[in-house]
Write a protein that holds these residues in place. Structure first.
Motif, PDB file in Angstrom:
ATOM      1  N   LEU A  21       0.842  -1.384   0.030  1.00 23.23           N
ATOM      2  CA  LEU A  21       0.138   0.511  -0.226  1.00 23.23           C
ATOM      3  C   LEU A  21       1.012   1.381   0.075  1.00 23.23           C
ATOM      4  CD1 LEU A  21      -2.655   1.225   0.301  1.00 23.23           C
ATOM      5  CD2 LEU A  21      -2.316   1.087   2.994  1.00 23.23           C
ATOM      6  N   ILE A  22       1.802   1.031   0.605  1.00 19.74           N
ATOM      7  CA  ILE A  22       2.599   2.171   0.806  1.00 19.74           C
ATOM      8  C   ILE A  22       3.649   2.654  -0.018  1.00 19.74           C
ATOM      9  CG2 ILE A  22       5.163   3.865   2.298  1.00 19.74           C
ATOM     10  CD1 ILE A  22       3.873   1.578   4.635  1.00 19.74           C
ATOM     11  N   GLU A  23       3.728   1.337  -1.289  1.00 15.18           N
ATOM     12  CA  GLU A  23       4.643   1.742  -2.309  1.00 15.18           C
ATOM     13  C   GLU A  23       3.454   2.128  -2.855  1.00 15.18           C
ATOM     14  OE1 GLU A  23       6.195  -1.926  -3.295  1.00 15.18           O
ATOM     15  OE2 GLU A  23       7.668  -1.587  -2.088  1.00 15.18           O
ATOM     16  N   MET A  24       2.056   1.824  -3.333  1.00 19.16           N
ATOM     17  CA  MET A  24       1.367   2.253  -4.244  1.00 19.16           C
ATOM     18  C   MET A  24       1.117   3.892  -4.143  1.00 19.16           C
ATOM     19  SD  MET A  24      -1.498  -0.711  -4.245  1.00 19.16           S
ATOM     20  CE  MET A  24      -2.705  -0.041  -5.799  1.00 19.16           C
ATOM     21  N   LEU A  25       1.072   4.307  -2.461  1.00 16.53           N
ATOM     22  CA  LEU A  25       0.654   5.874  -2.595  1.00 16.53           C
ATOM     23  C   LEU A  25       2.128   6.656  -2.783  1.00 16.53           C
ATOM     24  CD1 LEU A  25      -0.728   5.470   0.989  1.00 16.53           C
ATOM     25  CD2 LEU A  25      -2.353   5.264  -1.783  1.00 16.53           C
ATOM     26  N   GLU A  26       2.963   5.811  -2.551  1.00 14.42           N
ATOM     27  CA  GLU A  26       4.563   6.615  -2.883  1.00 14.42           C
ATOM     28  C   GLU A  26       4.730   7.000  -4.670  1.00 14.42           C
ATOM     29  OE1 GLU A  26       7.007   4.750  -0.643  1.00 14.42           O
ATOM     30  OE2 GLU A  26       7.404   5.772   0.401  1.00 14.42           O
ATOM     31  N   ARG A  27       3.909   6.308  -5.317  1.00 10.96           N
ATOM     32  CA  ARG A  27       4.113   6.452  -7.172  1.00 10.96           C
ATOM     33  C   ARG A  27       3.463   7.577  -6.997  1.00 10.96           C
ATOM     34  NH1 ARG A  27       0.570   1.386  -8.848  1.00 10.96           N
ATOM     35  NH2 ARG A  27      -0.811   2.502  -8.229  1.00 10.96           N
ATOM     36  N   ASP A  28       4.079   8.046  -8.766  1.00 13.52           N
ATOM     37  CA  ASP A  28       3.117   9.846  -8.972  1.00 13.52           C
ATOM     38  C   ASP A  28       2.019   9.844  -9.036  1.00 13.52           C
ATOM     39  OD1 ASP A  28       5.946  11.419  -8.847  1.00 13.52           O
ATOM     40  OD2 ASP A  28       6.564  10.287 -11.124  1.00 13.52           O
ATOM     41  N   GLY A  29       1.261  10.207  -8.924  1.00 12.22           N
ATOM     42  CA  GLY A  29      -0.638   9.896  -8.560  1.00 12.22           C
ATOM     43  C   GLY A  29      -0.368   9.418  -7.525  1.00 12.22           C
ATOM     44  N   GLY A  30       0.250   8.626  -6.880  1.00 12.18           N
ATOM     45  CA  GLY A  30      -0.750   7.609  -5.910  1.00 12.18           C
ATOM     46  C   GLY A  30      -1.519   6.330  -6.342  1.00 12.18           C
ATOM     47  N   ALA A  31      -2.526   6.378  -6.331  1.00  9.89           N
ATOM     48  CA  ALA A  31      -3.307   4.445  -6.778  1.00  9.89           C
ATOM     49  C   ALA A  31      -4.805   5.013  -5.904  1.00  9.89           C
ATOM     50  CB  ALA A  31      -3.091   4.166  -5.266  1.00  9.89           C
ATOM     51  N   SER A  32      -5.119   5.021  -6.375  1.00  9.86           N
ATOM     52  CA  SER A  32      -7.587   5.280  -6.432  1.00  9.86           C
ATOM     53  C   SER A  32      -7.427   4.305  -4.962  1.00  9.86           C
ATOM     54  CB  SER A  32      -7.699   4.931  -7.976  1.00  9.86           C
ATOM     55  OG  SER A  32      -8.409   3.338  -7.942  1.00  9.86           O
ATOM     56  N   LEU A  33      -8.905   4.632  -4.582  1.00  7.43           N
ATOM     57  CA  LEU A  33      -9.478   3.484  -3.698  1.00  7.43           C
ATOM     58  C   LEU A  33      -9.563   1.962  -4.306  1.00  7.43           C
ATOM     59  CD1 LEU A  33     -10.746   3.485  -1.272  1.00  7.43           C
ATOM     60  CD2 LEU A  33     -12.902   3.994  -1.890  1.00  7.43           C
ATOM     61  N   ASN A  34     -10.081   2.238  -6.110  1.00 13.25           N
ATOM     62  CA  ASN A  34     -10.756   1.134  -6.718  1.00 13.25           C
ATOM     63  C   ASN A  34      -9.449   0.311  -6.584  1.00 13.25           C
ATOM     64  OD1 ASN A  34     -13.538   1.121  -6.755  1.00 13.25           O
ATOM     65  ND2 ASN A  34     -13.576   2.734  -8.922  1.00 13.25           N
ATOM     66  N   GLU A  35      -8.121   1.056  -7.264  1.00 14.28           N
ATOM     67  CA  GLU A  35      -7.149   0.481  -7.584  1.00 14.28           C
ATOM     68  C   GLU A  35      -6.690  -0.623  -6.265  1.00 14.28           C
ATOM     69  OE1 GLU A  35      -2.104   1.381  -9.102  1.00 14.28           O
ATOM     70  OE2 GLU A  35      -4.278   2.987  -9.020  1.00 14.28           O
ATOM     71  N   ILE A  36      -6.410  -0.117  -5.000  1.00 11.43           N
ATOM     72  CA  ILE A  36      -5.830  -0.301  -3.460  1.00 11.43           C
ATOM     73  C   ILE A  36      -6.391  -1.752  -3.227  1.00 11.43           C
ATOM     74  CG2 ILE A  36      -5.594  -0.335  -1.610  1.00 11.43           C
ATOM     75  CD1 ILE A  36      -5.057   2.838  -2.184  1.00 11.43           C
ATOM     76  N   GLU A  37      -8.052  -1.485  -3.799  1.00 18.78           N
ATOM     77  CA  GLU A  37      -8.943  -2.568  -3.013  1.00 18.78           C
ATOM     78  C   GLU A  37      -8.885  -3.908  -3.832  1.00 18.78           C
ATOM     79  OE1 GLU A  37     -14.135  -2.867  -2.756  1.00 18.78           O
ATOM     80  OE2 GLU A  37     -13.379  -0.998  -3.991  1.00 18.78           O
ATOM     81  N   LYS A  38      -8.859  -3.429  -5.319  1.00 13.76           N
ATOM     82  CA  LYS A  38      -7.999  -4.610  -5.585  1.00 13.76           C
ATOM     83  C   LYS A  38      -7.387  -5.853  -5.848  1.00 13.76           C
ATOM     84  CE  LYS A  38     -11.742  -3.330 -10.053  1.00 13.76           C
ATOM     85  NZ  LYS A  38     -12.198  -2.272 -10.556  1.00 13.76           N
ATOM     86  N   THR A  39      -5.945  -4.829  -6.291  1.00 19.02           N
ATOM     87  CA  THR A  39      -4.709  -5.500  -6.199  1.00 19.02           C
ATOM     88  C   THR A  39      -5.122  -6.010  -4.521  1.00 19.02           C
ATOM     89  OG1 THR A  39      -3.778  -3.292  -6.620  1.00 19.02           O
ATOM     90  CG2 THR A  39      -2.225  -4.599  -5.822  1.00 19.02           C
ATOM     91  N   LEU A  40      -4.870  -5.220  -3.286  1.00 19.30           N
ATOM     92  CA  LEU A  40      -4.701  -5.735  -1.527  1.00 19.30           C
ATOM     93  C   LEU A  40      -5.926  -6.955  -1.254  1.00 19.30           C
ATOM     94  CD1 LEU A  40      -3.176  -2.981  -0.424  1.00 19.30           C
ATOM     95  CD2 LEU A  40      -2.105  -4.157  -1.530  1.00 19.30           C
ATOM     96  N   GLY A  41      -6.887  -7.306  -2.445  1.00 17.28           N
ATOM     97  CA  GLY A  41      -8.432  -7.636  -2.277  1.00 17.28           C
ATOM     98  C   GLY A  41      -8.963  -7.314  -1.069  1.00 17.28           C
ATOM     99  N   TRP A  42      -9.037  -6.060  -1.251  1.00 20.57           N
ATOM    100  CA  TRP A  42      -9.531  -5.419   0.357  1.00 20.57           C
ATOM    101  C   TRP A  42     -10.719  -4.973  -0.443  1.00 20.57           C
ATOM    102  CZ3 TRP A  42      -5.106  -2.965   3.168  1.00 20.57           C
ATOM    103  CH2 TRP A  42      -4.269  -3.162   3.533  1.00 20.57           C
ATOM    104  N   GLN A  43     -11.745  -5.038   1.114  1.00 18.26           N
ATOM    105  CA  GLN A  43     -12.947  -3.906   1.177  1.00 18.26           C
ATOM    106  C   GLN A  43     -12.493  -1.935   1.029  1.00 18.26           C
ATOM    107  OE1 GLN A  43     -16.110  -5.369   3.386  1.00 18.26           O
ATOM    108  NE2 GLN A  43     -15.730  -7.954   2.696  1.00 18.26           N
ATOM    109  N   LYS A  44     -13.607  -1.326   0.876  1.00 15.67           N
ATOM    110  CA  LYS A  44     -12.512  -0.059   0.990  1.00 15.67           C
ATOM    111  C   LYS A  44     -12.477   0.434   2.460  1.00 15.67           C
ATOM    112  CE  LYS A  44     -15.451   1.653  -3.667  1.00 15.67           C
ATOM    113  NZ  LYS A  44     -15.865   0.570  -3.810  1.00 15.67           N
ATOM    114  N   HIS A  45     -13.852  -0.081   3.167  1.00 18.10           N
ATOM    115  CA  HIS A  45     -13.615   0.672   4.662  1.00 18.10           C
ATOM    116  C   HIS A  45     -12.021  -0.289   5.636  1.00 18.10           C
ATOM    117  CE1 HIS A  45     -15.015  -4.133   5.884  1.00 18.10           C
ATOM    118  NE2 HIS A  45     -14.197  -3.911   6.551  1.00 18.10           N
ATOM    119  N   THR A  46     -11.212  -0.979   4.670  1.00 21.56           N
ATOM    120  CA  THR A  46     -10.220  -1.760   4.840  1.00 21.56           C
ATOM    121  C   THR A  46      -9.384  -0.978   4.715  1.00 21.56           C
ATOM    122  OG1 THR A  46     -10.911  -3.634   4.912  1.00 21.56           O
ATOM    123  CG2 THR A  46      -8.554  -3.907   5.362  1.00 21.56           C
ATOM    124  N   VAL A  47      -9.390  -0.395   3.419  1.00 18.88           N
ATOM    125  CA  VAL A  47      -8.145   0.518   2.597  1.00 18.88           C
ATOM    126  C   VAL A  47      -8.266   2.138   3.509  1.00 18.88           C
ATOM    127  CG1 VAL A  47      -8.008   2.033   1.116  1.00 18.88           C
ATOM    128  CG2 VAL A  47      -8.879  -0.273   0.379  1.00 18.88           C
TER     129      VAL A  47
END
Length: 163
Positions: free
Chosen positions: A106-132
């Motif tokens: 998650l930290i690596e995704m957030l450090e990228r240029d432009g960050g990461a969308s909630l949906n992208e994080i959710e799909k990549t990590l297999g988490w639900q929105k509230h967990t993200v």
């Protein structure tokens, strides 16, 4: 020495009974996500040692389970000479052991240029929105990260770590 968990005990007993002393494969009740934690826990307590590409039971590990193995195998053996395992089998176990945690991903995704969308994080990590959202809140409140939240052109929530 602190008490061993049933999983740690079973892993050490199995290793003591193997010719090469390897703790891998771990007991079947250990899920792939926990393999790294079990290995790190045993290694940090000095119960196993890394020999090349194998994790083998140490003398301290043998002493910790001396009352758990049959009397015929209760003698502390010399350190085993590690044997090379088949590459395909070894690679999968090693990959699991050294896998990044979801928080690190998650930290690596957030450090990228432009960050990461909630949906992208959710799909990549297999988490639900509230967990993200909860994990991002913990990164800010407990770990001291400054995280910027905004919406992109498509209206998706985007998170990024500010420098």
């Amino acid at each position: 020495m602190s008490k061993l968990t049933p999983t740690q005990t079973e892993a050490l007993v199995n290793a003591a009974q193997r010719e090469d002393g390897s703790v891998l494969p771990l007991p079947s009740n250990v899920t792939p996500g926990l393999i790294g934690r079990v290995i790190n826990g045993l290694e940090s307590r000095g119960l196993i040692e890394e020999h090349g590409d194998l994790y083998c039971i140490s003398d301290a590990g043998r002493e910790a389970i001396a009352d758990k193995i049959p009397k015929s195998e209760n003698k502390i053996k010399a350190k085993p000479k590690p044997q090379k395992k088949a590459k395909a089998e070894n690679e999968s176990e090693e990959t699991i052991v050294k896998k990044k945690t979801k928080k690190q991903q998650l930290i690596e995704m957030l450090e990228r240029d432009g960050g990461a969308s909630l949906n992208e994080i959710e799909k990549t990590l297999g988490w639900q929105k509230h967990t993200v959202r909860g994990t991002i809140s913990n990164l800010m409140n407990k770990d001291g990260y400054t995280i910027e939240s905004s919406k992109n052109e498509a209206g998706d929530r985007v998170y990024a770590i500010k420098d």
